[in-house]
Structure formats: C-alpha cells, structure tokens
Design an enzyme around this catalytic site. Structure first.
Site, mmCIF file in Angstrom:
data_model
loop_
_atom_site.group_PDB
_atom_site.id
_atom_site.type_symbol
_atom_site.label_atom_id
_atom_site.label_comp_id
_atom_site.label_asym_id
_atom_site.label_seq_id
_atom_site.Cartn_x
_atom_site.Cartn_y
_atom_site.Cartn_z
ATOM 1 N N HIS A 24 14.699 20.640 -18.358
ATOM 2 C CA HIS A 24 15.538 21.616 -19.058
ATOM 3 C C HIS A 24 15.898 21.199 -20.484
ATOM 4 O O HIS A 24 17.059 21.039 -20.846
ATOM 5 C CB HIS A 24 16.791 22.089 -18.309
ATOM 6 C CG HIS A 24 17.210 21.352 -17.074
ATOM 7 N ND1 HIS A 24 18.186 20.421 -17.041
ATOM 8 C CD2 HIS A 24 16.776 21.456 -15.801
ATOM 9 C CE1 HIS A 24 18.351 19.977 -15.818
ATOM 10 N NE2 HIS A 24 17.507 20.577 -15.059
ATOM 11 N N HIS A 78 22.742 15.246 -3.337
ATOM 12 C CA HIS A 78 22.865 16.112 -4.515
ATOM 13 C C HIS A 78 21.966 17.325 -4.307
ATOM 14 O O HIS A 78 20.805 17.170 -3.927
ATOM 15 C CB HIS A 78 22.427 15.294 -5.738
ATOM 16 C CG HIS A 78 22.464 15.992 -7.041
ATOM 17 N ND1 HIS A 78 23.337 17.007 -7.347
ATOM 18 C CD2 HIS A 78 21.719 15.793 -8.175
ATOM 19 C CE1 HIS A 78 23.146 17.402 -8.597
ATOM 20 N NE2 HIS A 78 22.154 16.692 -9.111
ATOM 21 N N GLU A 80 20.837 19.551 -6.532
ATOM 22 C CA GLU A 80 19.950 20.035 -7.598
ATOM 23 C C GLU A 80 18.513 20.045 -7.064
ATOM 24 O O GLU A 80 18.105 19.129 -6.325
ATOM 25 C CB GLU A 80 20.079 19.177 -8.861
ATOM 26 C CG GLU A 80 19.401 19.860 -10.049
ATOM 27 C CD GLU A 80 19.776 19.298 -11.421
ATOM 28 O OE1 GLU A 80 20.423 18.241 -11.507
ATOM 29 O OE2 GLU A 80 19.396 19.964 -12.411
ATOM 30 N N ASP A 82 15.596 19.277 -7.902
ATOM 31 C CA ASP A 82 14.638 18.167 -7.974
ATOM 32 C C ASP A 82 14.821 17.211 -6.796
ATOM 33 O O ASP A 82 13.943 16.376 -6.528
ATOM 34 C CB ASP A 82 14.701 17.417 -9.316
ATOM 35 C CG ASP A 82 16.091 17.027 -9.756
ATOM 36 O OD1 ASP A 82 17.059 17.683 -9.334
ATOM 37 O OD2 ASP A 82 16.221 16.063 -10.532
ATOM 38 N N HIS A 144 26.301 14.184 -11.819
ATOM 39 C CA HIS A 144 26.719 15.052 -12.913
ATOM 40 C C HIS A 144 26.968 16.485 -12.470
ATOM 41 O O HIS A 144 27.163 17.366 -13.309
ATOM 42 C CB HIS A 144 25.630 15.034 -14.004
ATOM 43 C CG HIS A 144 24.328 15.637 -13.518
ATOM 44 N ND1 HIS A 144 23.759 16.712 -14.152
ATOM 45 C CD2 HIS A 144 23.527 15.371 -12.454
ATOM 46 C CE1 HIS A 144 22.637 17.049 -13.519
ATOM 47 N NE2 HIS A 144 22.487 16.249 -12.496
ATOM 48 N N ASP A 163 21.366 10.495 -8.830
ATOM 49 C CA ASP A 163 21.056 10.510 -10.269
ATOM 50 C C ASP A 163 21.633 9.298 -11.020
ATOM 51 O O ASP A 163 21.084 8.894 -12.055
ATOM 52 C CB ASP A 163 21.596 11.792 -10.918
ATOM 53 C CG ASP A 163 20.694 12.995 -10.663
ATOM 54 O OD1 ASP A 163 19.500 12.801 -10.372
ATOM 55 O OD2 ASP A 163 21.196 14.133 -10.771
ATOM 56 N N TYR A 191 18.455 8.840 -20.145
ATOM 57 C CA TYR A 191 18.899 9.640 -18.998
ATOM 58 C C TYR A 191 20.423 9.804 -19.032
ATOM 59 O O TYR A 191 20.953 10.912 -18.883
ATOM 60 C CB TYR A 191 18.465 8.953 -17.698
ATOM 61 C CG TYR A 191 18.658 9.819 -16.487
ATOM 62 C CD1 TYR A 191 17.634 10.610 -16.006
ATOM 63 C CD2 TYR A 191 19.888 9.863 -15.835
ATOM 64 C CE1 TYR A 191 17.820 11.428 -14.904
ATOM 65 C CE2 TYR A 191 20.085 10.680 -14.746
ATOM 66 C CZ TYR A 191 19.048 11.459 -14.280
ATOM 67 O OH TYR A 191 19.243 12.269 -13.195
ATOM 68 N N HIS A 222 15.688 8.810 -9.374
ATOM 69 C CA HIS A 222 14.625 8.854 -10.378
ATOM 70 C C HIS A 222 14.353 7.425 -10.860
ATOM 71 O O HIS A 222 15.291 6.650 -11.088
ATOM 72 C CB HIS A 222 15.040 9.667 -11.615
ATOM 73 C CG HIS A 222 15.371 11.103 -11.351
ATOM 74 N ND1 HIS A 222 14.425 12.060 -11.074
ATOM 75 C CD2 HIS A 222 16.565 11.747 -11.355
ATOM 76 C CE1 HIS A 222 15.013 13.220 -10.913
ATOM 77 N NE2 HIS A 222 16.316 13.066 -11.067
HETATM 78 FE FE1 FEO Z 1 20.902 16.283 -11.014
HETATM 79 FE FE2 FEO Z 1 17.966 14.572 -10.637
HETATM 80 O O1 FEO Z 1 19.151 16.002 -10.406
#
Ligand code: FEO
Length: 390
Positions: A24, A78, A80, A82, A144, A163, A191, A222
């Site tokens: 994004h 989380h 999100e 991903d 986040h 994250d 990041y 990640h």
């Molecule tokens: Fe907030 Fe890696 O997703």
C-alpha cells in the site's frame, strides 16, 4: 515447498513473496515473507497464516510435516489479510480447528473479513495449553491495528510477535544469524517507519509489557527470525519509540527548472555549516517510503516545491500526505520553493506541514524565477540565523 525447522517441534510454514514491490504505497524493494508457524504438540497449532495467493505454498509446507487436517488450534495474532488471507482455506481443511484471536477487535475484524468461522476471543494474560507447551496472549493494540496481539510460547520462550520486529525482506535464510544482518536492520527500520511509527506510544506500552518476559526467539510475521540479535532489535525499537534524533536533516523537494533545487542546496549549506548531516531527496528519483525511513530520526525537515498551476507539485503533495500520516517524531521544518507567477506553493507546503508534531523554523522561503547567488546566500544566512536562535 518444505517446512523449515526453527526449534524442536516448531516449524516455519510461511511463504516467500520475492516479487512484492509495493505494500500500500510502501516500496518493498526486497520483497517480503508472510511467516506462519506450525507447532507439533498434543494440540497441533498454526500461528497465523499467509496472504491468500500463497495459501498453497503454506499448505505444502504444513503437509511436509503433518496432515493439515490434524491442526487443532489456529492463532490469529492479527487480522490484516497478509496474515489472515489463507485462514478460511486452512479452516476448510482443518475443520475441527479452533481459531483464537484477540477478544473484541480480533474477533470483530476476522468476522468482518470472513464471516463467523467460530472464533474464540482471548484476553491479556490468558493462556492456552498445547500439551508440553503453553501460549500466553499479550494484546498489543495499535501496533499497528486495534486487533494486534503477540503470543509467547513457554517453556521454549518463543515470542510470535506478528508485525512487531518484522521486515519486508525476502530471503532464503530464516534467521538473523544466517541473513545479511545490515540489510535486515535497514528493512526493520523502514518497516517501523512506514508501518509502526504513528503508534510509537502504543509500541512503547507493548515493549513495556514484554520487558519482564524471558524471550529467547522472536518470530515475526515478516522477514527473518531474531535469535542472537534480540537485544539489538529491542534497543533499536526502544530508540525509535523514544523519538531519539540523529544529526541528519532531510531536505525533500521537486524542481522544474532547478531553481527550487538551488534553494535546497542553499539550505543544505546552512545545515552543513551548523554541523548537521543534510540529505537531499529529489522526489523525481526518491521514493516516499525511503525518505520516511531516513527522516524518522531527523530533527529538521525542509520541503520545497515550485508552483505549478497555482499548486505545489503533485509529487510534493504525495510526499506530504505520506509524511503527515506517518511522522511520529517532533520536527522543526522549513517550507521553500520557486515560482514564475502566483507563487502559492511555499505557503501551501508551510500550511501542510503545520501540526502538533511539526513547528516552523522560519517563515516560508520564496524566490521568483531563478535565484541569484546573492539570494541563495541570503537563504543560507537566514537558515543559519534561525538555527542560532533555537
Ligand atoms: Fe499489519 Fe503484516 O500486516
């Protein structure tokens, strides 16, 4: 596609996204990984999943260890996509699995994305016995998203941090001890700056919540797993949360006929003379996310734009939108720019930067057409004077 053993009974079963270049708007020049972890205990447990297009890769890695239908527990740290994108898929295979997520926001977000898959909400300090091991859930709201939590597994002392402490960094190496460590730190900083920075206060609370825990391994969602360099990544996070400054200055600009660029160099000279390390970023060449990462620890930022059709240049507006959303560190700023007629852009930049986090060092600096040597010297002198009065 094989699982990778990271500890006795614990496997990395995620996916490597070598070609991710945009998250994004954040330029991910090193790609990324979506880390999911499989724990083989009395309850077979999956920690997080992967982005939906990578679900088969995750399934293949799980299948290299165990029949995925045998998964008993899925922890969603989380929501999100991903990390949750492959959740409905794995749940359709592991039909008896119970999905645990943060009570409130975690359950709400997963329900909004995927409907009711039978989530169980967990609260701060709640534990789940897997057999020989126990998971303790620690909410980390706004690090986040509202739903974020981390899970600490004992007695292995493995923190599944999602994250937090992550990096958009694709590599075949899974550990900090194997990878290009300076690159891992660069990507961890980028990041933090581009994802976590607006939530420094909440991140500070999360670090405090983790400070009393014994942690031997940090498994983020990640990038690489932290083992030998945990004190270093924790110290970096502490310094970012504390909004520590370095001696750099970010000078960000676009230019049409090099007049605003000449002004940028005049400002550079003033900061050099004052003992700072100015860094110049022409937005025609530099990506917003790299500038955001560099500028995070700068006390001063200067942003310049020529006037184009009574406005700042779109590249500058784009940078300012990113900067205003992400900047978490108080800064003093200089707005500057050249113009032919009209001359609105420096004031527009000045107004756009004004915020509780950003205070002007001096009035907006404007030059019509091409700045003369005398005008450039005056800009440098005015900046030097403003710095002396700090
Ligand atoms: Fe907030 Fe890696 O997703």
């Amino acid at each position: 596609m094989k699982a990778m053993r990271i500890a006795e009974g614990v496997y990395w079963v995620g996916a490597i996204d070598w070609n991710l270049r945009n998250f994004h708007g954040y330029e991910t020049e090193k790609g990324s990984t979506y880390n999911a972890y499989l724990i083989i205990d009395e309850k077979i447990t999956l920690i997080d999943t992967v982005k939906e297009p990578f679900k088969e890769e995750m399934l293949a890695r799980i299948s290299s260890v165990i029949d995925p239908a045998k998964i008993d527990v899925i922890v969603s740290n989380h929501a999100e996509p991903d990390h949750s994108g492959a959740l409905p898929y794995i749940k359709s295979i592991a039909q008896n699995a119970t999905i645990y997520a943060a009570a409130g926001a975690g359950v709400k977000d997963l329900t909004a994305y995927f409907g009711d898959l039978g989530y169980v909400g967990v609260k701060a300090g709640e534990t789940l016995s897997l057999g020989k091991r126990t998971l303790t859930f620690v909410p980390t709201p706004m690090v986040h998203w509202p739903d974020n939590m981390v899970s600490l597994m004992t007695p292995d002392n493995i923190l599944f941090s999602n994250d937090a402490f992550g990096q958009h960094y694709a590599s075949d190496e899974r550990f900090d001890t194997e990878c290009d460590l300076p690159e891992a730190y660069i990507q961890a900083r980028k990041y933090y700056a581009n994802i976590v920075q607006p939530y420094g206060m909440q991140t500070g609370k999360a670090l405090a919540a983790l400070s009393g825990l014994k942690i031997d391994t940090i498994c983020p969602s990640h990038g690489v797993i932290w083992t030998q360099h945990i004190p270093d990544i924790l110290a970096l996070y502490q310094s970012w949360v504390a909004n520590e400054y370095d001696d750099t200055v970010a000078i960000v600009y676009d230019t049409m006929w090099h007049s605003t660029e000449a002004m940028a160099h005049a400002i550079e000279n003033a900061f050099l003379a004052a003992g700072y390390k100015p860094r110049l970023y022409n937005l025609h060449y530099c990506h917003n996310s790299d500038i955001i990462a560099d500028a995070m620890t700068a006390k001063y930022i200067a942003v310049g734009s020529p006037t184009l059709n009574n406005n700042m240049m779109p590249s500058v507006a784009s940078f300012l939108t990113n900067f205003k959303g992400l900047n978490g560190n108080k800064k003093k700023y200089i707005a500057f720019g050249s113009y032919g007629w009209g001359g609105q852009s420096p004031d527009q930049v000045y107004e756009a930067l004004k915020s509780p986090k950003c205070e002007a060092l001096m009035p907006a600096v404007k030059i019509a057409y091409k700045p003369s040597a005398e005008q450039l010297e005056k800009i440098a002198a005015d900046v030097s004077e403003a710095l002396k009065n700090e």
